[in-house]
Design an enzyme around this catalytic site. Structure first.
Site, PDB file in Angstrom:
ATOM      1  N   GLY A   1      76.124  28.312  -1.022  1.00 32.09           N
ATOM      2  CA  GLY A   1      75.122  28.350   0.041  1.00 32.09           C
ATOM      3  C   GLY A   1      75.433  27.306   1.091  1.00 32.09           C
ATOM      4  O   GLY A   1      76.305  27.490   1.943  1.00 32.09           O
ATOM      5  N   GLY A   2      74.737  26.183   1.021  1.00 27.53           N
ATOM      6  CA  GLY A   2      74.834  25.125   2.035  1.00 27.53           C
ATOM      7  C   GLY A   2      76.254  24.763   2.453  1.00 27.53           C
ATOM      8  O   GLY A   2      76.541  24.661   3.652  1.00 27.53           O
TER       9      GLY A   2
ATOM     10  N   HIS B   1      69.278  38.226  -5.343  1.00 26.83           N
ATOM     11  CA  HIS B   1      69.308  36.765  -5.197  1.00 26.83           C
ATOM     12  C   HIS B   1      67.944  36.176  -5.575  1.00 26.83           C
ATOM     13  O   HIS B   1      66.908  36.769  -5.302  1.00 26.83           O
ATOM     14  CB  HIS B   1      69.677  36.394  -3.760  1.00 26.83           C
ATOM     15  CG  HIS B   1      70.006  34.943  -3.614  1.00 26.83           C
ATOM     16  ND1 HIS B   1      69.037  33.980  -3.487  1.00 26.83           N
ATOM     17  CD2 HIS B   1      71.197  34.292  -3.618  1.00 26.83           C
ATOM     18  CE1 HIS B   1      69.616  32.789  -3.409  1.00 26.83           C
ATOM     19  NE2 HIS B   1      70.931  32.954  -3.485  1.00 26.83           N
TER      20      HIS B   1
ATOM     21  N   GLU C   1      73.234  31.957 -10.990  1.00 23.54           N
ATOM     22  CA  GLU C   1      72.692  30.904 -10.136  1.00 23.54           C
ATOM     23  C   GLU C   1      71.404  30.363 -10.744  1.00 23.54           C
ATOM     24  O   GLU C   1      70.336  30.954 -10.549  1.00 23.54           O
ATOM     25  CB  GLU C   1      72.395  31.464  -8.741  1.00 23.54           C
ATOM     26  CG  GLU C   1      73.607  32.038  -8.036  1.00 23.54           C
ATOM     27  CD  GLU C   1      73.438  32.033  -6.518  1.00 23.54           C
ATOM     28  OE1 GLU C   1      74.233  31.377  -5.857  1.00 23.54           O
ATOM     29  OE2 GLU C   1      72.491  32.671  -6.020  1.00 23.54           O
TER      30      GLU C   1
ATOM     31  N   GLY D   1      70.250  24.659  -3.752  1.00 22.95           N
ATOM     32  CA  GLY D   1      69.778  23.872  -2.622  1.00 22.95           C
ATOM     33  C   GLY D   1      69.161  22.543  -3.017  1.00 22.95           C
ATOM     34  O   GLY D   1      68.507  21.886  -2.215  1.00 22.95           O
TER      35      GLY D   1
ATOM     36  N   SER E   1      74.386  24.525  -5.495  1.00 17.81           N
ATOM     37  CA  SER E   1      74.885  23.211  -5.062  1.00 17.81           C
ATOM     38  C   SER E   1      76.374  23.014  -5.320  1.00 17.81           C
ATOM     39  O   SER E   1      76.809  21.927  -5.710  1.00 17.81           O
ATOM     40  CB  SER E   1      74.066  22.086  -5.714  1.00 17.81           C
ATOM     41  OG  SER E   1      72.709  22.184  -5.332  1.00 17.81           O
TER      42      SER E   1
ATOM     43  N   ASN F   1      77.311  32.459   0.999  1.00 14.89           N
ATOM     44  CA  ASN F   1      76.042  33.106   1.336  1.00 14.89           C
ATOM     45  C   ASN F   1      75.376  32.246   2.411  1.00 14.89           C
ATOM     46  O   ASN F   1      74.885  31.174   2.121  1.00 14.89           O
ATOM     47  CB  ASN F   1      75.170  33.195   0.073  1.00 14.89           C
ATOM     48  CG  ASN F   1      73.777  33.734   0.379  1.00 14.89           C
ATOM     49  OD1 ASN F   1      73.503  34.193   1.494  1.00 14.89           O
ATOM     50  ND2 ASN F   1      72.897  33.675  -0.612  1.00 14.89           N
ATOM     51  N   TRP F   2      75.394  32.769   3.617  1.00 16.21           N
ATOM     52  CA  TRP F   2      74.884  31.961   4.744  1.00 16.21           C
ATOM     53  C   TRP F   2      73.365  31.957   4.797  1.00 16.21           C
ATOM     54  O   TRP F   2      72.781  31.219   5.594  1.00 16.21           O
ATOM     55  CB  TRP F   2      75.443  32.481   6.068  1.00 16.21           C
ATOM     56  CG  TRP F   2      76.934  32.348   6.218  1.00 16.21           C
ATOM     57  CD1 TRP F   2      77.832  31.872   5.278  1.00 16.21           C
ATOM     58  CD2 TRP F   2      77.723  32.681   7.373  1.00 16.21           C
ATOM     59  NE1 TRP F   2      79.102  31.896   5.781  1.00 16.21           N
ATOM     60  CE2 TRP F   2      79.069  32.392   7.074  1.00 16.21           C
ATOM     61  CE3 TRP F   2      77.414  33.204   8.630  1.00 16.21           C
ATOM     62  CZ2 TRP F   2      80.104  32.599   7.993  1.00 16.21           C
ATOM     63  CZ3 TRP F   2      78.440  33.419   9.538  1.00 16.21           C
ATOM     64  CH2 TRP F   2      79.771  33.116   9.225  1.00 16.21           C
ATOM     65  N   LYS F   3      72.736  32.819   4.020  1.00 15.92           N
ATOM     66  CA  LYS F   3      71.265  32.909   4.010  1.00 15.92           C
ATOM     67  C   LYS F   3      70.760  33.096   5.449  1.00 15.92           C
ATOM     68  O   LYS F   3      71.420  33.746   6.240  1.00 15.92           O
ATOM     69  CB  LYS F   3      70.678  31.677   3.324  1.00 15.92           C
ATOM     70  CG  LYS F   3      71.289  31.470   1.925  1.00 15.92           C
ATOM     71  CD  LYS F   3      70.595  30.448   1.087  1.00 15.92           C
ATOM     72  CE  LYS F   3      71.304  30.339  -0.262  1.00 15.92           C
ATOM     73  NZ  LYS F   3      70.650  29.397  -1.181  1.00 15.92           N
TER      74      LYS F   3
ATOM     75  N   GLU G   1      66.216  33.989  -4.249  1.00 14.74           N
ATOM     76  CA  GLU G   1      65.263  33.836  -3.134  1.00 14.74           C
ATOM     77  C   GLU G   1      64.581  35.166  -2.822  1.00 14.74           C
ATOM     78  O   GLU G   1      63.421  35.197  -2.422  1.00 14.74           O
ATOM     79  CB  GLU G   1      65.990  33.260  -1.906  1.00 14.74           C
ATOM     80  CG  GLU G   1      66.278  31.769  -2.097  1.00 14.74           C
ATOM     81  CD  GLU G   1      67.566  31.280  -1.470  1.00 14.74           C
ATOM     82  OE1 GLU G   1      68.111  31.955  -0.581  1.00 14.74           O
ATOM     83  OE2 GLU G   1      68.048  30.202  -1.893  1.00 14.74           O
TER      84      GLU G   1
HETATM   85  P1  13P Z   1      73.377  26.212  -2.425  1.00 19.17           P
HETATM   86  O1  13P Z   1      74.873  26.194  -2.547  1.00 19.17           O
HETATM   87  O2  13P Z   1      72.894  25.796  -1.074  1.00 19.17           O
HETATM   88  O3  13P Z   1      72.709  25.469  -3.552  1.00 19.17           O
HETATM   89  O4  13P Z   1      72.921  27.740  -2.566  1.00 19.17           O
HETATM   90  C1  13P Z   1      73.380  28.479  -3.641  1.00 19.17           C
HETATM   91  C2  13P Z   1      73.023  29.895  -3.448  1.00 19.17           C
HETATM   92  O5  13P Z   1      71.883  30.283  -3.548  1.00 19.17           O
HETATM   93  C3  13P Z   1      74.094  30.841  -3.066  1.00 19.17           C
HETATM   94  O6  13P Z   1      73.649  32.163  -3.121  1.00 19.17           O
END
Ligand code: 13P
Length: 253
Positions: free
Chosen positions: A235-236, A96, A168, A174, A214, A10-12, A98
């Site tokens: 994510g990251g 999600h 999640e 993050g 993470s 997920n590149w956000k 967020e």
């Molecule tokens: P991180 O891997 O950056 O913690 O993000 C997780 C996430 O929200 C994937 O959708």
């Protein structure tokens, strides 16, 4: 039982088109020949189409980070399921944390989006997870239960059959603070049992449940050996071809 492991990035809100294409080119090299793990990436909306072109002939699947439930019309700023289908999106990430935290997503709106995705032949990665406050307050499981019941309301077996659930925990996103494999497994098992109660053993045993929060090349293996963890939503660490590929290649570690 054989649930195919599924690693999604997920590149956000990251990567311009140029950066996205660079990353995809790197992924195609690093992930060549991967067959025993399904891989998907979810670039931001502006990069979806160019990335779709770049992915032609590759086994990496495309996912969107959201969608709107209406087919078309006066909904400024929204993207319809048909628009995503047209450019070869296979998955849509829905609900999600967020989106829930910053953009007013609720179990009910997630439910409407899931139904729309299903009606247009898109598979869903449905995200759920408790906040730190909820975990410390001892209500993590009831929150997960509410999110599942609300998000899956009125959805039949056919719709959930191909769905992916992503657990999640908000406190692990993050933050560099991963859930321990045991903490994650406990919730994954709970999710599977709940799906069995809502649907059937066949459904609950077939459905893939990803862990997100993470995830890194260093911690993926410990998570993947758990019986009920079938993949990861990253994510990251998905923003770099090398680290994401190492996560996908967790079996080789
Ligand atoms: P991180 O891997 O950056 O913690 O993000 C997780 C996430 O929200 C994937 O959708």
């Amino acid at each position: 039982m054989g649930r195919l492991p599924f690693i999604a990035g997920n590149w956000k809100m990251n990567k311009t088109v140029e950066e996205a294409i660079d990353l995809v080119k790197g992924l195609k090299v690093h992930l060549k020949g991967i067959e025993d793990v399904e891989v998907a990436i979810a670039p931001p909306f502006t990069a979806l189409y160019p990335v779709a072109q770049e992915l032609k002939g590759s086994s990496i699947h495309l996912a969107s980070q959201n969608l709107f439930w209406e087919g078309k019309g006066a909904f400024t700023g929204e993207i319809s399921p048909a628009m995503l289908k047209e450019i070869n999106c296979r998955y849509a990430i829905i609900g999600h944390s967020e989106r829930r935290q910053y953009f007013g997503e609720t179990d009910e709106t997630a439910n409407r989006r899931i139904k729309a995705a299903f009606n247009h032949g898109l598979k869903v990665i449905f995200c759920i997870g408790e906040t730190l406050q909820e975990r410390e307050g001892g209500i993590a499981f009831s929150v997960i239960e509410r999110q599942l019941e609300g998000g899956l309301k009125e959805l039949g077996e056919k719709a959930v059959e191909e769905m992916v659930v992503a657990y999640e925990p908000v406190w692990a996103i993050g933050t560099g603070k991963t859930a321990t494999p045991e903490q994650a497994e406990e919730v994954h098992q709970f999710i599977r049992q709940k799906l069995e109660r809502l649907y059937s053993k066949r459904i609950s045993e077939g459905i893939r449940i990803q862990y997100g929060g993470s995830v890194t090349p260093e911690n993926i293996k410990g998570l993947m050996v758990q019986a009920n963890i079938d993949g990861a939503l990253v994510g990251g660490a998905s923003l770099n071809a090398e680290s994401f590929s190492r996560i996908v290649r967790f079996k080789e570690m």
